[in-house]
Design a protein around this motif. Structure first.
Motif, PDB file in Angstrom:
ATOM      1  N   ILE A  78      47.650  17.424  12.713  1.00 22.98           N
ATOM      2  CA  ILE A  78      47.163  18.736  12.297  1.00 22.98           C
ATOM      3  C   ILE A  78      47.610  19.808  13.284  1.00 22.98           C
ATOM      4  CG2 ILE A  78      45.078  20.131  11.977  1.00 22.98           C
ATOM      5  CD1 ILE A  78      43.751  17.655  10.782  1.00 22.98           C
ATOM      6  N   ASP A  79      47.548  19.505  14.569  1.00 24.59           N
ATOM      7  CA  ASP A  79      47.996  20.468  15.581  1.00 24.59           C
ATOM      8  C   ASP A  79      49.468  20.826  15.383  1.00 24.59           C
ATOM      9  OD1 ASP A  79      45.506  20.510  16.739  1.00 24.59           O
ATOM     10  OD2 ASP A  79      46.021  19.140  18.378  1.00 24.59           O
ATOM     11  N   ALA A  80      50.259  19.847  14.917  1.00 26.99           N
ATOM     12  CA  ALA A  80      51.685  20.078  14.710  1.00 26.99           C
ATOM     13  C   ALA A  80      51.954  21.063  13.575  1.00 26.99           C
ATOM     14  CB  ALA A  80      52.394  18.753  14.422  1.00 26.99           C
ATOM     15  N   LEU A  81      50.942  21.334  12.750  1.00 30.03           N
ATOM     16  CA  LEU A  81      51.113  22.268  11.640  1.00 30.03           C
ATOM     17  C   LEU A  81      51.060  23.722  12.100  1.00 30.03           C
ATOM     18  CD1 LEU A  81      48.848  20.550   8.946  1.00 30.03           C
ATOM     19  CD2 LEU A  81      51.337  20.438   9.140  1.00 30.03           C
ATOM     20  N   GLY A  82      50.645  23.933  13.338  1.00 31.16           N
ATOM     21  CA  GLY A  82      50.589  25.291  13.856  1.00 31.16           C
ATOM     22  C   GLY A  82      49.200  25.895  13.739  1.00 31.16           C
ATOM     23  N   ILE A  83      49.127  27.194  14.037  1.00 31.41           N
ATOM     24  CA  ILE A  83      47.850  27.900  14.006  1.00 31.41           C
ATOM     25  C   ILE A  83      47.438  28.168  12.559  1.00 31.41           C
ATOM     26  CG2 ILE A  83      46.662  30.028  14.708  1.00 31.41           C
ATOM     27  CD1 ILE A  83      48.636  30.213  17.038  1.00 31.41           C
ATOM     28  N   GLU A  84      46.161  27.931  12.268  1.00 34.06           N
ATOM     29  CA  GLU A  84      45.598  28.162  10.942  1.00 34.06           C
ATOM     30  C   GLU A  84      46.432  27.518   9.837  1.00 34.06           C
ATOM     31  OE1 GLU A  84      44.894  32.288  10.280  1.00 34.06           O
ATOM     32  OE2 GLU A  84      43.534  32.485  11.987  1.00 34.06           O
ATOM     33  N   PRO A  85      46.576  26.197   9.861  1.00 37.37           N
ATOM     34  CA  PRO A  85      47.350  25.519   8.822  1.00 37.37           C
ATOM     35  C   PRO A  85      46.671  25.618   7.460  1.00 37.37           C
ATOM     36  CG  PRO A  85      46.163  23.921  10.148  1.00 37.37           C
ATOM     37  CD  PRO A  85      45.999  25.253  10.832  1.00 37.37           C
ATOM     38  N   ALA A  86      47.464  25.564   6.409  1.00 35.22           N
ATOM     39  CA  ALA A  86      46.925  25.581   5.055  1.00 35.22           C
ATOM     40  C   ALA A  86      46.087  24.326   4.825  1.00 35.22           C
ATOM     41  CB  ALA A  86      48.068  25.636   4.043  1.00 35.22           C
ATOM     42  N   PRO A  87      44.989  24.415   4.062  1.00 37.94           N
ATOM     43  CA  PRO A  87      44.155  23.237   3.809  1.00 37.94           C
ATOM     44  C   PRO A  87      44.927  22.102   3.150  1.00 37.94           C
ATOM     45  CG  PRO A  87      43.533  25.076   2.374  1.00 37.94           C
ATOM     46  CD  PRO A  87      44.421  25.627   3.424  1.00 37.94           C
ATOM     47  N   GLY A  88      45.884  22.445   2.290  1.00 34.47           N
ATOM     48  CA  GLY A  88      46.686  21.398   1.667  1.00 34.47           C
ATOM     49  C   GLY A  88      47.527  20.649   2.677  1.00 34.47           C
ATOM     50  N   GLY A  89      48.054  21.373   3.656  1.00 31.11           N
ATOM     51  CA  GLY A  89      48.826  20.733   4.714  1.00 31.11           C
ATOM     52  C   GLY A  89      47.963  19.827   5.563  1.00 31.11           C
ATOM     53  N   MET A  90      46.741  20.276   5.840  1.00 32.86           N
ATOM     54  CA  MET A  90      45.818  19.441   6.599  1.00 32.86           C
ATOM     55  C   MET A  90      45.467  18.181   5.819  1.00 32.86           C
ATOM     56  SD  MET A  90      43.266  22.378   8.129  1.00 32.86           S
ATOM     57  CE  MET A  90      42.207  21.172   8.957  1.00 32.86           C
ATOM     58  N   LEU A  91      45.262  18.335   4.526  1.00 33.32           N
ATOM     59  CA  LEU A  91      44.933  17.192   3.677  1.00 33.32           C
ATOM     60  C   LEU A  91      46.049  16.150   3.718  1.00 33.32           C
ATOM     61  CD1 LEU A  91      42.794  16.183   1.602  1.00 33.32           C
ATOM     62  CD2 LEU A  91      44.170  17.287  -0.163  1.00 33.32           C
ATOM     63  N   ARG A  92      47.286  16.620   3.596  1.00 27.71           N
ATOM     64  CA  ARG A  92      48.415  15.691   3.642  1.00 27.71           C
ATOM     65  C   ARG A  92      48.534  15.042   5.022  1.00 27.71           C
ATOM     66  NH1 ARG A  92      53.707  14.719   4.862  1.00 27.71           N
ATOM     67  NH2 ARG A  92      54.973  13.803   3.195  1.00 27.71           N
ATOM     68  N   ALA A  93      48.297  15.819   6.080  1.00 21.82           N
ATOM     69  CA  ALA A  93      48.383  15.282   7.436  1.00 21.82           C
ATOM     70  C   ALA A  93      47.393  14.146   7.640  1.00 21.82           C
ATOM     71  CB  ALA A  93      48.139  16.390   8.455  1.00 21.82           C
TER      72      ALA A  93
END
Length: 203
Positions: free
Chosen positions: A76-91
């Protein structure tokens, strides 16, 4: 002056030895003596920190769970600041699909722990509590990502988690390529109404 022994480090060292025994030889090979040999310490030392095999297994299961949590935080940290919820879900979900030798080993260990929990009620309750927390978090992300109501999100969270775990089993057991499993995961996220899973809102 004698060197001070860090009990937490010694327990972690023994747990790492237990992980290696399980990954290499399976749950049936686990014993205090076998783990002591793997750790390079005496059986008496293992018994000093763990009074029984069950206590050692319980500690190791908690340590394994912490490793998964750390891996998810890193993703999740690799997604950057304020990642999209969908990106977090996939992570989160992609961490149930082994993509490296270390993750394959951890996946096999996880399967053995689940088999152990099936015969030990306290271990099963611990896994169930962790699973419930994870599904609740996934459901909250689904609400954010797709705008569905909480009940629908809870159903989708359970389905997506089960699907990700099943894909992980395919990678572990039948050699499905991780890339193929991840593509299947992305397809299911799309079918469940999760928007862009790769970009942050301001990307």
């Amino acid at each position: 002056m004698p060197k001070r022994v860090d009990a937490a480090e010694r327990r972690a060292h023994i747990a790492d030895a237990l992980f290696r025994v399980i990954a290499r030889d399976g749950l049936g090979a686990v014993s205090l003596r076998h783990v002591a040999t793997e750790a390079g310490v005496t059986a008496g030392m293992v018994q000093h920190y763990f009074s029984s095999k069950h206590e050692m297994m319980t500690f190791a299961m908690q340590a394994a769970s912490a490793r998964y949590e750390a891996r998810i935080r890193d993703a999740i940290d690799a997604l950057g600041i304020e990642p999209a919820p969908g990106g977090m879900l996939r992570a989160v979900l992609s961490n149930f699909i082994p993509q490296s030798a270390t993750e394959l080993s951890d996946g096999r260990i996880s399967l053995e722990f689940q088999a152990y929990a099936a015969g030990h009620d306290d271990a099963a309750r611990s896994l169930a509590a962790g699973d419930a927390q994870l599904r609740a978090w996934l459901a909250a992300l689904i609400v954010e990502a797709s705008g569905v109501d909480a009940g629908t999100a809870a159903e989708r969270a359970a389905g997506l988690l089960g699907m990700a775990e099943g894909l992980g089993l395919k990678v572990l057991g039948s050699g499905m390529p991780a890339s193929e499993a991840l593509s299947a995961l992305d397809a299911q996220l799309h079918l469940n109404g999760v928007a862009d899973t790769t970009r942050t809102p301001d990307a």
